[in-house]
Design an enzyme around this catalytic site. Structure first.
Site, mmCIF file in Angstrom:
data_model
loop_
_atom_site.group_PDB
_atom_site.id
_atom_site.type_symbol
_atom_site.label_atom_id
_atom_site.label_comp_id
_atom_site.label_asym_id
_atom_site.label_seq_id
_atom_site.Cartn_x
_atom_site.Cartn_y
_atom_site.Cartn_z
ATOM 1 N N HIS A 120 0.842 -1.187 0.000
ATOM 2 C CA HIS A 120 0.000 0.000 0.000
ATOM 3 C C HIS A 120 0.879 1.238 0.000
ATOM 4 O O HIS A 120 1.967 1.241 0.586
ATOM 5 C CB HIS A 120 -0.926 0.008 1.235
ATOM 6 C CG HIS A 120 -2.044 1.001 1.126
ATOM 7 N ND1 HIS A 120 -1.895 2.321 1.487
ATOM 8 C CD2 HIS A 120 -3.324 0.874 0.689
ATOM 9 C CE1 HIS A 120 -3.040 2.951 1.276
ATOM 10 N NE2 HIS A 120 -3.912 2.099 0.790
ATOM 11 N N GLU A 173 -7.873 -4.442 -0.829
ATOM 12 C CA GLU A 173 -8.421 -5.040 -2.042
ATOM 13 C C GLU A 173 -8.414 -6.577 -2.002
ATOM 14 O O GLU A 173 -9.276 -7.223 -2.592
ATOM 15 C CB GLU A 173 -7.637 -4.565 -3.276
ATOM 16 C CG GLU A 173 -7.969 -3.157 -3.717
ATOM 17 C CD GLU A 173 -7.130 -2.121 -2.993
ATOM 18 O OE1 GLU A 173 -6.233 -2.540 -2.217
ATOM 19 O OE2 GLU A 173 -7.365 -0.919 -3.197
#
Length: 233
Positions: A120, A173
């Site tokens: 991330h 996700e």
């Protein structure tokens, strides 16, 4: 716990936004467990700082544009593959890895390819939203969830060896894909489902930016070739 406006009484018909969305997408009255699971995802995805689409919406809002224009711009930013679409590609990875995630992950890393659903731009520790959705997925259970858990364990192990300088963990996700699939949402609607949640955050940002009455105008610094001095005649 998800807001009452999102989750209804579990009837799946007129019980709330999530129940109605699931019914329209799947064509059947949703299981209350799926309604609760998707609600958890939507709440977790509502807002997440100045990501690309949110910042786009705020820039447009700063010009005095209307709400529709701001949200349209945000959707345009979300359509880019580097911003939206990661959940579907995370499921593709699970499909390709099959029952032997170790070999497949090793091959991807050796080829210099990214593992979708891991890492991330902000977090250097576990993504708290991923931790939440992993719990939600475990509550749903099933073979796909078991596969995802094994994949995560192996992926994080190999990533730690491959990139010891940068911790890479499952992001939102990865388990968002698993949860949405378990709830019956088709892959080609994953990004649209994310947008359903993020529209709430975009709207809040637009309303806040509109009160500022000041246009966002970043400055730029020229980094091209230096000007060539001309000889005097």
């Amino acid at each position: 716990m998800a807001p009452a406006a999102l989750v209804g009484g579990g009837s799946g018909a007129g019980g709330g936004v999530v129940a109605d969305y699931l019914r329209r997408v799947t064509g059947v009255v949703p299981d209350p467990a799926h309604e609760r699971a998707l609600s958890a995802y939507l709440v977790a995805a509502m807002d997440h700082g100045f990501n690309a689409s949110t910042f786009t919406a705020r820039v447009i809002a700063s010009t005095g544009a209307d709400m529709a224009s701001c949200l349209t711009g945000a959707v345009g930013a979300l359509s880019g593959p580097l911003h939206g679409g990661a959940p579907a590609r995370a499921l593709d990875s699970l499909d390709l890895a099959g029952a032997d995630p170790g070999s497949w992950i090793a091959g991807e890393l050796a080829a210099g390819r990214r593992l979708m659903g891991f890492g991330h731009a902000v977090y250097r520790t576990a993504d708290p939203r991923s931790v939440l959705l992993r719990e939600v997925a475990e509550g749903l259970g099933g073979e796909r969830v078991a596969q995802a858990l094994a994949f995560q364990q192996e992926a994080e192990r190999q990533l730690a060896e491959h990139r010891p300088d940068r911790p890479l963990h499952a992001n939102v996700e990865f388990y968002a894909a698993v949860v949405m699939e378990q709830c019956g949402i088709p892959r080609d609607l994953f990004t649209a489902t994310f947008a359903l949640a993020r529209t709430i955050g975009w709207t809040a940002h637009v309303l806040e930016q509109a009160r500022d009455r000041k246009i966002i105008r970043p400055s730029a610094r020229y980094v091209g070739p230096a000007p060539v001095a001309r000889a005097r005649l």
